[in-house]
Structure formats: structure tokens, C-alpha cells
Scaffold this motif. Structure first.
Motif, PDB file in Angstrom:
ATOM      1  N   GLY A 184       0.827  -1.193   0.000  1.00 55.45           N
ATOM      2  CA  GLY A 184       0.000   0.000   0.000  1.00 55.45           C
ATOM      3  C   GLY A 184       0.866   1.251   0.000  1.00 55.45           C
ATOM      4  N   GLU A 185       0.225   2.418  -0.003  1.00 54.90           N
ATOM      5  CA  GLU A 185       0.975   3.674  -0.022  1.00 54.90           C
ATOM      6  C   GLU A 185       1.843   3.830   1.211  1.00 54.90           C
ATOM      7  OE1 GLU A 185      -1.743   6.856  -0.548  1.00 54.90           O
ATOM      8  OE2 GLU A 185      -2.374   6.244  -2.571  1.00 54.90           O
ATOM      9  N   ALA A 186       1.425   3.250   2.340  1.00 56.23           N
ATOM     10  CA  ALA A 186       2.196   3.368   3.579  1.00 56.23           C
ATOM     11  C   ALA A 186       3.324   2.344   3.655  1.00 56.23           C
ATOM     12  CB  ALA A 186       1.267   3.210   4.778  1.00 56.23           C
ATOM     13  N   GLY A 187       3.439   1.498   2.632  1.00 57.20           N
ATOM     14  CA  GLY A 187       4.493   0.494   2.635  1.00 57.20           C
ATOM     15  C   GLY A 187       4.099  -0.818   3.275  1.00 57.20           C
ATOM     16  N   ASP A 188       2.845  -0.919   3.727  1.00 55.01           N
ATOM     17  CA  ASP A 188       2.395  -2.163   4.342  1.00 55.01           C
ATOM     18  C   ASP A 188       1.963  -3.142   3.253  1.00 55.01           C
ATOM     19  OD1 ASP A 188       0.411  -0.281   3.738  1.00 55.01           O
ATOM     20  OD2 ASP A 188      -1.084  -1.430   4.861  1.00 55.01           O
ATOM     21  N   ILE A 189       2.028  -4.450   3.578  1.00 53.98           N
ATOM     22  CA  ILE A 189       1.658  -5.482   2.619  1.00 53.98           C
ATOM     23  C   ILE A 189       0.140  -5.597   2.552  1.00 53.98           C
ATOM     24  CG2 ILE A 189       1.859  -7.922   2.021  1.00 53.98           C
ATOM     25  CD1 ILE A 189       4.490  -7.999   3.510  1.00 53.98           C
ATOM     26  N   ILE A 190      -0.404  -5.412   1.361  1.00 58.86           N
ATOM     27  CA  ILE A 190      -1.850  -5.512   1.172  1.00 58.86           C
ATOM     28  C   ILE A 190      -2.253  -6.939   0.825  1.00 58.86           C
ATOM     29  CG2 ILE A 190      -3.806  -4.732  -0.203  1.00 58.86           C
ATOM     30  CD1 ILE A 190      -2.335  -2.128  -0.659  1.00 58.86           C
ATOM     31  N   VAL A 191      -1.552  -7.507  -0.127  1.00 60.36           N
ATOM     32  CA  VAL A 191      -1.893  -8.847  -0.603  1.00 60.36           C
ATOM     33  C   VAL A 191      -0.643  -9.488  -1.204  1.00 60.36           C
ATOM     34  CG1 VAL A 191      -2.522  -8.201  -2.962  1.00 60.36           C
ATOM     35  CG2 VAL A 191      -3.669 -10.130  -1.884  1.00 60.36           C
ATOM     36  N   ILE A 192      -0.631 -10.814  -1.278  1.00 62.74           N
ATOM     37  CA  ILE A 192       0.457 -11.547  -1.919  1.00 62.74           C
ATOM     38  C   ILE A 192      -0.103 -12.297  -3.113  1.00 62.74           C
ATOM     39  CG2 ILE A 192       2.202 -13.361  -1.665  1.00 62.74           C
ATOM     40  CD1 ILE A 192       1.119 -11.941   1.511  1.00 62.74           C
ATOM     41  N   GLN A 193       0.558 -12.151  -4.255  1.00 59.25           N
ATOM     42  CA  GLN A 193       0.169 -12.841  -5.479  1.00 59.25           C
ATOM     43  C   GLN A 193       1.144 -13.992  -5.705  1.00 59.25           C
ATOM     44  OE1 GLN A 193      -2.424 -11.986  -7.403  1.00 59.25           O
ATOM     45  NE2 GLN A 193      -2.825  -9.814  -7.125  1.00 59.25           N
ATOM     46  N   GLY A 194       0.607 -15.178  -5.967  1.00 56.69           N
ATOM     47  CA  GLY A 194       1.456 -16.345  -6.190  1.00 56.69           C
ATOM     48  C   GLY A 194       1.170 -17.003  -7.521  1.00 56.69           C
ATOM     49  N   LEU A 195       2.222 -17.262  -8.299  1.00 57.39           N
ATOM     50  CA  LEU A 195       2.125 -18.030  -9.540  1.00 57.39           C
ATOM     51  C   LEU A 195       2.973 -19.285  -9.390  1.00 57.39           C
ATOM     52  CD1 LEU A 195       2.415 -15.278 -12.320  1.00 57.39           C
ATOM     53  CD2 LEU A 195       0.398 -16.645 -11.783  1.00 57.39           C
TER      54      LEU A 195
END
Length: 228
Positions: free
Chosen positions: A136-147
Motif C-alpha cells: 500500500g501507499e504506507a508500505g504495508d503489505i496488502i496482498v500476496i500474489q502467487g504463480l
């Protein structure tokens, strides 16, 4: 020209005067519409890709699950959404991946490797994955995408090959007769067992293949057997 225009109106009043401000929102609306189309197209591409795609929260709750994930692990998208990673991946793998991911955030923002997962029927699957974080804009992790992709058969084949090589090596080195392993392409000695080394009175050099013709020019097979 009677074309409808979306506007935002702000009205302020002071004494007997009114001030009206209009902001044309058509451009913003068009941009939002184009963004929605792009997002829908991306979601469809992720659904149709042969690669396994998963999306989950930093806490490990599944938010996205495509057709390849359904095929690999047996859970439908409706079943998978809301599940926790530990419901189909070994807990210690999830914990270890979480620690490694947090360590990688400040470096590359991604993490790759192979992990063991479990199909809905309980059978094991091995997945090669590439996980990427979205901040996010604050540098926090919003989501993780995995392939990822299913490498179960490749993993099992490699494991069987290693077992076969170990079995061959055991038989080769424990044989009471002298054996020399020769590479046909360049006719170099690849390996010898102890009886053959003793028979020819030389020490093996693991870093330098010997020329079998120095031992006699009649040995042209891949394995030469010397029986005392």
C-alpha cells in the motif's frame, strides 16, 4: 450538442451572491471505466493461464484462486476462497515462507521455491512457485500474489533417478570384481571401483578422467569388468 456530461457542482453563498463551481468528471469516469476493463481483462487472463494463481492476505487467507489451482489441488474457487494456506500446505512450510517473504520484502519483494501441498483427496503435490507482494501507499503489505506450476511428476522422477543412481553406485563400488566406467563419447574413464584401482595399481583422481587406452586398447564398452 445535447451530449450528457457528468459534473460535480459546488455552491457557496455569501450575502446575496452565489458562487457555483463545476468540475467535469467525464475524463475521470472514462479513466475509471478503462481501469475496470483492464482489471477485468487481467482477472480473465489469470483465470485462463495454465499457471496456478493464488492470491492471499498477509494473514494467509485465500482471496483469489484460478482454474489451474482448482485442477491441481481439487478445491473449487468457491471452496478455496476464505481457506487458510495451512489448510492445504504444511504449516511449517507456510511459517518458513512467511519468514523468508518478510526478509525478502526490502530486497526484491518476491520469493520463489518448491513446496509440498495437499490435494483435496489427501494426495501430495509439489509446486514450484513465485510469490510477489503488493504494498500500500504506507508500505504495508496488502496482498500476496502467487504463480506456480505442478512439478509433482518431475519431482518423483528426479527422486527415482537419484535412488537408481545410488543403487547403481552401491553395486558398482561393492562389486568384488574390478569395474571401470567409461564414457563412450570421448573414451574417458569416469569411475573405477577399488578392485580395479588395485589391479592397475593407480589411484583414482575424481577431478581428472583417465584415458582407457593407457590401460590397453581393447576396452571399448561402457563398463569394463576385470575378474581375477
Amino acid at each position: 450538442n445535447e451530449t450528457a456530461v457528468l459534473v460535480k457542482i459546488s455552491i457557496s453563498a455569501s450575502h446575496r451572491q452565489f458562487e457555483l463551481l463545476c468540475q467535469n468528471l467525464s475524463t475521470i469516469r472514462d479513466a475509471e471505466s478503462a481501469l475496470r476493463v483492464t482489471e477485468e481483462r487481467l482477472i480473465q487472463q489469470l483465470q485462463d493461464t495454465p499457471l496456478i494463481h493464488m492470491r492471499w492476505t498477509p494473514e494467509g487467507r485465500i482471496q483469489g484462486w484460478n482454474k489451474a489451482a482448482e485442477k491441481c489441488l481439487g478445491y473449487s474457487s468457491a471452496e478455496a476462497i476464505g481457506m487458510h494456506l495451512t489448510d492445504f500446505i504444511e504449516p511449517h512450510s507456510v511459517e518458513g515462507a512467511g519468514q523468508r517473504l518478510r526478509a525478502a520484502v526490502d530486497l526484491t519483494g518476491s520469493l520463489s521455491g518448491i513446496t509440498r501441498a495437499f490435494h483435496k483427496d489427501g494426495s501430495a503435490r509439489f509446486l514450484r512457485y513465485q510469490n510477489n507482494i503488493v504494498k500500500g501507499e504506507a508500505g504495508d503489505i496488502i496482498v500476496i500474489q502467487g504463480l506456480g506450476n505442478d512439478v509433482t511428476e518431475e519431482y518423483r522422477l528426479r527422486k527415482a533417478m537419484v535412488a537408481s543412481q545410488e543403487k547403481f553406485s552401491s553395486v558398482f563400488h561393492n562389486c568384488p570384481d574390478g569395474l571401470i566406467l567409461i564414457r563412450i563419447a570421448d573414451r574417458k574413464v569416469i569411475d573405477t571401483n577399488k578392485p580395479s584401482s588395485s589391479y592397475f595399481n593407480y589411484k583414482k583422481s575424481p577431478n581428472k578422467a583417465r584415458n582407457p587406452w593407457s590401460l590397453g586398447n581393447r576396452y571399448t564398452t561402457t563398463i569394463v569388468l576385470f575378474n581375477r
